[in-house]
Scaffold this motif. Structure first.
Motif, mmCIF file in Angstrom:
data_model
loop_
_atom_site.group_PDB
_atom_site.id
_atom_site.type_symbol
_atom_site.label_atom_id
_atom_site.label_comp_id
_atom_site.label_asym_id
_atom_site.label_seq_id
_atom_site.Cartn_x
_atom_site.Cartn_y
_atom_site.Cartn_z
ATOM 1 N N GLU A 189 0.700 -1.117 -0.087
ATOM 2 C CA GLU A 189 -0.078 0.028 0.139
ATOM 3 C C GLU A 189 0.933 1.388 -0.083
ATOM 4 O O GLU A 189 0.559 2.308 -0.597
ATOM 5 C CB GLU A 189 -1.028 0.132 1.128
ATOM 6 C CG GLU A 189 -2.040 1.060 1.193
ATOM 7 C CD GLU A 189 -2.850 1.015 -0.090
ATOM 8 O OE1 GLU A 189 -3.203 1.937 -0.717
ATOM 9 O OE2 GLU A 189 -3.245 -0.173 -0.643
ATOM 10 N N ARG A 190 2.018 1.229 0.694
ATOM 11 C CA ARG A 190 2.763 2.461 0.784
ATOM 12 C C ARG A 190 3.375 2.693 -0.523
ATOM 13 O O ARG A 190 3.617 3.761 -1.125
ATOM 14 C CB ARG A 190 3.801 2.100 2.008
ATOM 15 C CG ARG A 190 4.846 3.260 2.081
ATOM 16 C CD ARG A 190 6.004 2.764 3.179
ATOM 17 N NE ARG A 190 5.581 2.319 4.101
ATOM 18 C CZ ARG A 190 6.510 1.507 5.053
ATOM 19 N NH1 ARG A 190 7.621 1.170 4.774
ATOM 20 N NH2 ARG A 190 6.070 1.160 6.065
ATOM 21 N N VAL A 191 3.907 1.607 -1.083
ATOM 22 C CA VAL A 191 4.480 1.524 -2.551
ATOM 23 C C VAL A 191 3.410 2.012 -3.400
ATOM 24 O O VAL A 191 3.926 2.992 -4.393
ATOM 25 C CB VAL A 191 5.304 0.343 -2.903
ATOM 26 C CG1 VAL A 191 5.426 0.178 -4.285
ATOM 27 C CG2 VAL A 191 6.270 -0.082 -2.024
ATOM 28 N N ARG A 192 2.236 1.681 -3.603
ATOM 29 C CA ARG A 192 1.169 2.029 -4.500
ATOM 30 C C ARG A 192 1.058 3.614 -4.429
ATOM 31 O O ARG A 192 1.081 4.251 -5.320
ATOM 32 C CB ARG A 192 -0.004 1.191 -4.363
ATOM 33 C CG ARG A 192 0.122 -0.088 -4.787
ATOM 34 C CD ARG A 192 -1.465 -0.705 -4.896
ATOM 35 N NE ARG A 192 -1.436 -1.899 -5.185
ATOM 36 C CZ ARG A 192 -1.343 -3.155 -4.326
ATOM 37 N NH1 ARG A 192 -1.374 -2.672 -2.997
ATOM 38 N NH2 ARG A 192 -1.339 -4.401 -4.613
ATOM 39 N N THR A 193 0.896 3.930 -3.275
ATOM 40 C CA THR A 193 0.761 5.481 -2.895
ATOM 41 C C THR A 193 1.912 6.369 -3.487
ATOM 42 O O THR A 193 1.588 7.394 -3.879
ATOM 43 C CB THR A 193 0.444 5.799 -1.409
ATOM 44 O OG1 THR A 193 -0.494 4.830 -0.966
ATOM 45 C CG2 THR A 193 0.153 7.139 -1.007
ATOM 46 N N ALA A 194 3.255 5.740 -3.221
ATOM 47 C CA ALA A 194 4.372 6.543 -3.738
ATOM 48 C C ALA A 194 4.165 6.695 -5.247
ATOM 49 O O ALA A 194 4.526 7.447 -5.856
ATOM 50 C CB ALA A 194 5.448 5.950 -3.088
ATOM 51 N N LEU A 195 4.077 5.594 -5.647
ATOM 52 C CA LEU A 195 4.336 5.142 -7.204
ATOM 53 C C LEU A 195 3.032 6.002 -7.927
ATOM 54 O O LEU A 195 3.254 6.423 -9.101
ATOM 55 C CB LEU A 195 4.342 3.949 -7.698
ATOM 56 C CG LEU A 195 5.371 2.984 -7.293
ATOM 57 C CD1 LEU A 195 5.579 1.694 -7.819
ATOM 58 C CD2 LEU A 195 6.846 3.859 -8.077
#
Length: 448
Positions: free
Chosen positions: A308-314
């Protein structure tokens, strides 16, 4: 997931490039009103304020700010052997690289009887901040301590947030890393209050051995942190030196059709894993590669721990794919972007990398990922962010050194140049400057 910017067939100006490229916004000014009372509280009430703020923000009140020496030894004793071996290798490689950075004193004979010596003198005492939020970064202990030691700094204190699940001590791996490096002074304090305590100092009356511990202020603070840490650095800059105002981490990758999409996707994800504000940018000449990276990102994110953190950043405006007409144009784009970490994954990658002017660190070819630099390349991972690589360097031995000019002229050497000093002093309407030379010779005539 990754937005696209198509620059093919265009030659934007540098200003237009900077406006067009993905870039996050971190407004440090917006949190100054929150951080200023924290700094004031530490200024007024010292360690007691730090302990209260730790209880509020870190959900634990340490028994004392100064970590007892036996806790460092205990942490090292209980460290996973594989992690210990990795830290030891990271330390050895970093020491090898940073040892070669140490500047030596130089003596220049300007004229006969006149010399200027440049002495390189280490800062007396430094505070090295190690975060403990989303990720507990034991590697940052290595990256901060090794160059300070190579610079021969005489007094080093590592400061890291207390952890509720470690009895109010900093993370055990951080403590073990300090022990491996021979750091004896560690403070259990995090956030803006830690930066304030490093700058202002205090007395720890809660020391576990029963004796109050003097927490002496430092001259320089280095190390990354969140926006509140950055704001505290800004408020206290001048009272102490700082390395930089670090923002969220970022990676840019310049790639052509020869790059492996799976590798590229993995590297973009690796930095997005840090923070929802982390920036991951691909600059490529190949639309096919862009499509393949999109597909690989989707597949890999689904399997990563912090999905979820990665999706938000990308998917944030700070990340994206930039299409360019040529590698040369891509090089112009990444130089305008000035990434903290820049990978070159193109044919003739070393030649392309030689054209990089603006980057915190450059990683050349398919076998030099940013993750290597984060841990075991020997390079330093404390690097300029938010485009500051256009004018600033990463952490190094030079960060902890000050150049001091030592001027020594004989009477004759001064007499030979006295007329020029007097002339320039007169031109600037500072006649006393000229007089300060003339009086040494008894009369203006003698100094001509």
């Amino acid at each position: 997931m990754l937005a696209r910017t198509d620059l093919r067939g265009r030659t934007p100006s540098t200003a237009e490039l900077r406006a067009a490229l993905p870039r996050g916004e971190v407004d440090v000014d917006a949190v100054l009103h929150t951080v200023r009372p924290i700094v004031d509280a530490v200024r007024e009430r010292g360690v007691e304020a730090v302990l209260e703020l730790s209880e509020k923000f870190d959900k634990v009140r340490p028994r004392s700010v100064r970590v007892p020496a036996e806790e460092l030894d205990r942490a090292l004793e209980h460290l996973d052997p594989t992690v210990r071996a990795a830290l030891e290798e990271s330390i050895a490689r970093a020491r090898r690289v940073h040892a070669d950075q140490r500047r030596r004193d130089t003596v220049t004979q300007v004229v006969e009887g006149g010399t200027v010596t440049e002495r390189w003198v280490p800062v007396d005492r430094v505070g090295l901040y190690v975060p403990g939020g989303n990720a507990v970064l034991a590697s940052s202990v290595v990256m901060n301590v090794v160059p300070a030691q190579a610079a021969e700094v005489s007094s080093v204190v590592v400061c890291s947030p207390p952890q509720a699940d470690n009895g109010g001590l900093p993370d055990g791996t951080i403590l073990a890393a300090c022990a491996l490096l021979g750091v004896q002074e560690v403070w259990a304090a995090g956030g803006a209050q830690a930066i304030a305590l490093l700058a202002l100092g205090g007395t720890d009356t809660t020391a576990v051995d029963g004796e109050p511990a003097e927490l002496e202020p430092v001259d320089l603070i280095t190390g990354p942190g969140n926006i509140y840490v950055t704001a505290a650095k800004r408020l206290l800059r001048g009272l102490v030196g700082i390395d930089s105002e670090a923002g969220p981490t970022e990676i840019a990758i310049l790639a052509d059709e020869t790059a492996d999409a799976v590798h590229v996707a993995a590297d973009l994800i690796s930095q997005a894993e840090h923070d929802v504000l982390a920036a991951s940018v691909l600059v490529t000449t190949s639309e096919d590669l862009a499509d393949a990276v999109d597909a690989a990102v989707t597949e890999q994110v689904a399997a990563t721990k912090h999905a979820e953190r990665v999706r938000t950043a990308l998917s944030g405006k700070q990340s994206g794919i930039v299409l360019v007409s040529s590698v040369a144009e891509g090089l112009r784009v990444v130089n305008a972007y000035a990434a903290e970490h820049l990978e070159i994954q193109t044919a003739d990658a070393a030649d392309v990398a030689a054209g990089v002017r603006n980057a915190g660190a450059v990683f050349v070819g398919p076998w030099s990922p940013v993750s290597l630099g984060d841990y075991c390349a020997g390079s330093n991972h404390v690097l300029p962010t938010a485009g500051c690589a256009r004018h600033s360097s990463g952490l190094s031995v030079q960060t902890f050194l000050r150049g001091i000019h030592v001027v020594e002229y004989t009477e004759q050497a001064l007499a030979d140049v006295a007329g020029h000093v007097v002339a320039l002093a007169g031109a600037e309407d500072l006649p006393a400057h000229g007089t300060a030379v003339q009086v040494r010779f008894g009369s203006p005539e003698r100094s001509r």
